[in-house]
Design a protein around this motif. Structure first.
Motif, PDB file in Angstrom:
ATOM      1  N   GLU A 304      94.285  18.468 -52.099  1.00  0.00           N
ATOM      2  CA  GLU A 304      93.130  19.151 -51.522  1.00  0.00           C
ATOM      3  C   GLU A 304      91.831  18.515 -51.985  1.00  0.00           C
ATOM      4  O   GLU A 304      91.731  17.985 -53.088  1.00  0.00           O
ATOM      5  CB  GLU A 304      93.159  20.632 -51.928  1.00  0.00           C
ATOM      6  N   GLY A 305      90.841  18.567 -51.120  1.00  0.00           N
ATOM      7  CA  GLY A 305      89.496  18.173 -51.495  1.00  0.00           C
ATOM      8  C   GLY A 305      88.668  19.424 -51.747  1.00  0.00           C
ATOM      9  O   GLY A 305      89.185  20.486 -52.077  1.00  0.00           O
ATOM     10  N   PHE A 306      87.381  19.274 -51.569  1.00  0.00           N
ATOM     11  CA  PHE A 306      86.481  20.421 -51.682  1.00  0.00           C
ATOM     12  C   PHE A 306      86.533  21.127 -50.331  1.00  0.00           C
ATOM     13  O   PHE A 306      85.823  20.759 -49.394  1.00  0.00           O
ATOM     14  CB  PHE A 306      85.071  19.945 -52.009  1.00  0.00           C
ATOM     15  N   ASN A 307      87.386  22.129 -50.206  1.00  0.00           N
ATOM     16  CA  ASN A 307      87.573  22.781 -48.916  1.00  0.00           C
ATOM     17  C   ASN A 307      86.282  23.491 -48.523  1.00  0.00           C
ATOM     18  O   ASN A 307      85.900  24.514 -49.094  1.00  0.00           O
ATOM     19  CB  ASN A 307      88.732  23.774 -48.984  1.00  0.00           C
ATOM     20  N   LYS A 308      85.601  22.941 -47.512  1.00  0.00           N
ATOM     21  CA  LYS A 308      84.279  23.448 -47.145  1.00  0.00           C
ATOM     22  C   LYS A 308      84.319  24.864 -46.586  1.00  0.00           C
ATOM     23  O   LYS A 308      83.301  25.566 -46.604  1.00  0.00           O
ATOM     24  CB  LYS A 308      83.633  22.504 -46.136  1.00  0.00           C
ATOM     25  N   VAL A 309      85.476  25.295 -46.098  1.00  0.00           N
ATOM     26  CA  VAL A 309      85.568  26.647 -45.552  1.00  0.00           C
ATOM     27  C   VAL A 309      85.283  27.679 -46.633  1.00  0.00           C
ATOM     28  O   VAL A 309      84.738  28.750 -46.355  1.00  0.00           O
ATOM     29  CB  VAL A 309      86.950  26.872 -44.911  1.00  0.00           C
ATOM     30  N   PRO A 319      83.267  37.537 -48.331  1.00  0.00           N
ATOM     31  CA  PRO A 319      84.077  37.216 -49.503  1.00  0.00           C
ATOM     32  C   PRO A 319      85.267  36.330 -49.117  1.00  0.00           C
ATOM     33  O   PRO A 319      85.804  36.435 -48.004  1.00  0.00           O
ATOM     34  CB  PRO A 319      84.550  38.592 -49.986  1.00  0.00           C
ATOM     35  N   VAL A 320      85.664  35.481 -50.042  1.00  0.00           N
ATOM     36  CA  VAL A 320      86.734  34.511 -49.797  1.00  0.00           C
ATOM     37  C   VAL A 320      87.919  34.822 -50.694  1.00  0.00           C
ATOM     38  O   VAL A 320      87.748  35.138 -51.875  1.00  0.00           O
ATOM     39  CB  VAL A 320      86.235  33.073 -50.064  1.00  0.00           C
ATOM     40  N   VAL A 321      89.117  34.712 -50.137  1.00  0.00           N
ATOM     41  CA  VAL A 321      90.350  34.845 -50.921  1.00  0.00           C
ATOM     42  C   VAL A 321      91.008  33.475 -50.965  1.00  0.00           C
ATOM     43  O   VAL A 321      91.328  32.897 -49.926  1.00  0.00           O
ATOM     44  CB  VAL A 321      91.317  35.873 -50.293  1.00  0.00           C
ATOM     45  N   THR A 322      91.188  32.946 -52.164  1.00  0.00           N
ATOM     46  CA  THR A 322      91.816  31.641 -52.311  1.00  0.00           C
ATOM     47  C   THR A 322      92.370  31.511 -53.722  1.00  0.00           C
ATOM     48  O   THR A 322      92.327  32.454 -54.520  1.00  0.00           O
ATOM     49  CB  THR A 322      90.830  30.504 -51.996  1.00  0.00           C
ATOM     50  N   SER A 323      92.876  30.306 -54.040  1.00  0.00           N
ATOM     51  CA  SER A 323      93.483  30.060 -55.355  1.00  0.00           C
ATOM     52  C   SER A 323      92.887  28.808 -55.973  1.00  0.00           C
ATOM     53  O   SER A 323      92.101  28.091 -55.340  1.00  0.00           O
ATOM     54  CB  SER A 323      95.001  29.885 -55.208  1.00  0.00           C
ATOM     55  N   ALA A 324      93.310  28.503 -57.176  1.00  0.00           N
ATOM     56  CA  ALA A 324      92.824  27.312 -57.871  1.00  0.00           C
ATOM     57  C   ALA A 324      93.369  26.031 -57.261  1.00  0.00           C
ATOM     58  O   ALA A 324      92.984  24.938 -57.692  1.00  0.00           O
ATOM     59  CB  ALA A 324      93.197  27.381 -59.350  1.00  0.00           C
ATOM     60  N   ALA A 325      94.234  26.119 -56.250  1.00  0.00           N
ATOM     61  CA  ALA A 325      94.651  24.922 -55.515  1.00  0.00           C
ATOM     62  C   ALA A 325      93.486  24.321 -54.740  1.00  0.00           C
ATOM     63  O   ALA A 325      93.561  23.178 -54.294  1.00  0.00           O
ATOM     64  CB  ALA A 325      95.801  25.254 -54.560  1.00  0.00           C
ATOM     65  N   CYS A 326      92.395  25.079 -54.574  1.00  0.00           N
ATOM     66  CA  CYS A 326      91.178  24.610 -53.901  1.00  0.00           C
ATOM     67  C   CYS A 326      90.121  24.267 -54.948  1.00  0.00           C
ATOM     68  O   CYS A 326      89.603  25.174 -55.613  1.00  0.00           O
ATOM     69  CB  CYS A 326      90.644  25.680 -52.953  1.00  0.00           C
ATOM     70  N   PRO A 327      89.762  22.991 -55.104  1.00  0.00           N
ATOM     71  CA  PRO A 327      88.744  22.627 -56.090  1.00  0.00           C
ATOM     72  C   PRO A 327      87.392  23.285 -55.856  1.00  0.00           C
ATOM     73  O   PRO A 327      86.587  23.378 -56.782  1.00  0.00           O
ATOM     74  CB  PRO A 327      88.646  21.104 -55.930  1.00  0.00           C
ATOM     75  N   ALA A 328      87.132  23.748 -54.633  1.00  0.00           N
ATOM     76  CA  ALA A 328      85.847  24.405 -54.352  1.00  0.00           C
ATOM     77  C   ALA A 328      85.683  25.711 -55.110  1.00  0.00           C
ATOM     78  O   ALA A 328      84.565  26.213 -55.258  1.00  0.00           O
ATOM     79  CB  ALA A 328      85.719  24.658 -52.846  1.00  0.00           C
ATOM     80  N   LEU A 329      86.777  26.269 -55.593  1.00  0.00           N
ATOM     81  CA  LEU A 329      86.738  27.570 -56.259  1.00  0.00           C
ATOM     82  C   LEU A 329      85.723  27.614 -57.389  1.00  0.00           C
ATOM     83  O   LEU A 329      84.965  28.583 -57.532  1.00  0.00           O
ATOM     84  CB  LEU A 329      88.130  27.929 -56.781  1.00  0.00           C
TER      85      LEU A 329
END
Length: 410
Positions: A304-309, A319-329
């Motif tokens: 993954e990159g910096f997921n711009k979404v 609000p966003v729901v995501t995990s640490a698999a996304c560096p954008a976190l």
């Protein structure tokens, strides 16, 4: 800056000719929500009176020459192959890139990840071309061990980051930390940048519907298994059992689109799991306005990159729901409901909590508002960082003093 500065830019897979045509008319590329990196590059070259050769790996093979710019779509051979054939394509592409740089008489090459193996770029300084790697994705999957060939390529490539490049551009702390790890923190200066957006893109966006009937969750991105789209269908199944009032809107195209639509229909979720296909800027605006939350369920088996979404959800006040698999976190953590990677139940529970707990939802929404300004600031963006580096490329030589024990934002 002398007018003779010549810059080669390997821009990744985007349609740089299309973006250039919009830029030359003083318009942003409407296919993207953020300001494109190639558009930023064209602007930097204009400001510095530089000549540029821009190469994209876009499959639509063609060339455009216009004034100080040469633009070429040059596909990477064997890009979809596996094993040795894939690596052969990467090496061949790197050799062709080096030949182009020499023929163009480039002073500096700015090279985005995904272009070739990093160790191939160590050829360029020996040919008189300074190198600036531009890192938009992690070097390896954060939660999984490296494959043997992957580890070998990075071991060979660390010399580039240690001594052969002029400096390094990186979009996230996760990426910078991986560079520090493979080089034992003996690397060139790393300049962290953020994606840049136009404030008007989000300024007049309607706030989320207070009625929450239904509570709409937005996914935007490629419809591919590694982006978590089938996990998202499983999340929808679980939320249906917990609360029937949640609807999922998926925006994007990809190889799994038809299969995902069929799987949703088979599961009886066609009315609450809606695949809209590709959406342009205006369509995405409507989808953001209709949404209450954004979900980014990228799996750990994806580089993954910096997921711009993730950022776009914050800019939309959702609000966003995501995990640490996304560096954008790490850049917007306060506005995110973080869950363990690949955890279907945790994603479902997070959405149900956002829907049912208004105080918690408002807390995350307020955090969105506090984080937005940094992504409207061009001084934090890729173009500003690149311009600074290009201004020093001819005035400073490589030397031991350029090595940095830690990365930093310049």
């Amino acid at each position: 800056m002398p007018s003779s500065l010549r810059v080669l830019y390997a821009a990744g897979p985007g349609n740089v000719i299309g973006t250039y045509q919009h830029w030359s008319q003083q318009k942003d590329d409407p296919s993207q929500v953020s300001v494109t990196y190639s558009g930023q590059f064209f602007e930097v070259c204009r400001e510095l009176n530089a000549n540029a050769y821009v190469i994209s790996s876009c499959r639509d093979k063609r060339t455009l020459r216009d004034g100080a710019f040469i633009l070429e779509h040059r596909p990477i051979p064997f890009r979809k192959a596996t094993g040795l054939l894939y690596h052969a394509g990467q090496i061949w592409y790197g050799l062709r890139l080096a030949i182009t740089a020499v023929r163009f008489r480039a002073d500096v090459a700015v090279v985005a990840d995904g272009t070739t193996h990093w160790f191939m770029l160590s050829l360029l300084p020996r040919l008189g071309v300074q190198v600036i790697p531009s890192l938009h994705c992690v070097l390896w999957r954060k939660f999984l061990p490296m494959r043997k060939l992957e580890k070998t390529a990075l071991r060979w490539g660390k010399r580039l980051f240690q001594r052969d490049c002029r400096a390094i551009l990186a979009i996230s702390d996760d990426i910078a930390e991986q560079v520090a790890m493979i080089t034992h923190r003996q690397h060139r200066t790393i300049s962290i940048f953020t994606p840049v957006y136009r404030r008007e893109q989000f300024a007049l966006l309607k706030p989320p519907d207070e009625a929450r009937s239904p509570f709409r969750v937005l996914f935007a991105g490629r419809i591919e298994p590694e982006k978590g789209v089938f996990d998202l269908l499983d999340i929808a199944k679980q939320t249906r059992s917990l609360s029937p009032n949640i609807v999922f809107d998926l925006c994007g195209d990809g190889s799994a689109l038809d299969a995902l639509r069929q799987a949703a229909a088979t599961a009886g979720l066609a009315d609450s799991f809606i695949c809209h296909g590709h959406c342009d800027q205006s369509a995405m605006r409507r989808r953001y306005e209709a949404s209450h939350a954004v979900i980014v369920p990228t799996r750990t088996d994806f580089v993954e990159g910096f997921n711009k979404v993730v950022v776009e959800g914050v800019l939309a006040g959702r609000p966003v729901v995501t995990s640490a698999a996304c560096p954008a976190l790490s850049a917007v953590r306060e506005a995110v409901v973080e869950v363990p990677p690949n955890d279907i139940a945790a994603y479902a529970e997070a959405l149900v909590t956002l829907m049912g707990d208004r105080a918690f939802y408002q807390q995350k929404q307020q955090a969105c508002l506090k984080l937005q300004d940094r992504f409207y600031d061009p001084k934090r963006g890729w173009a500003a960082r690149l311009k600074t580096l290009l201004l020093t490329c001819k005035s400073q030589n490589y030397g031991a003093s350029a090595l940095q024990p830690e990365y930093r934002e310049t």
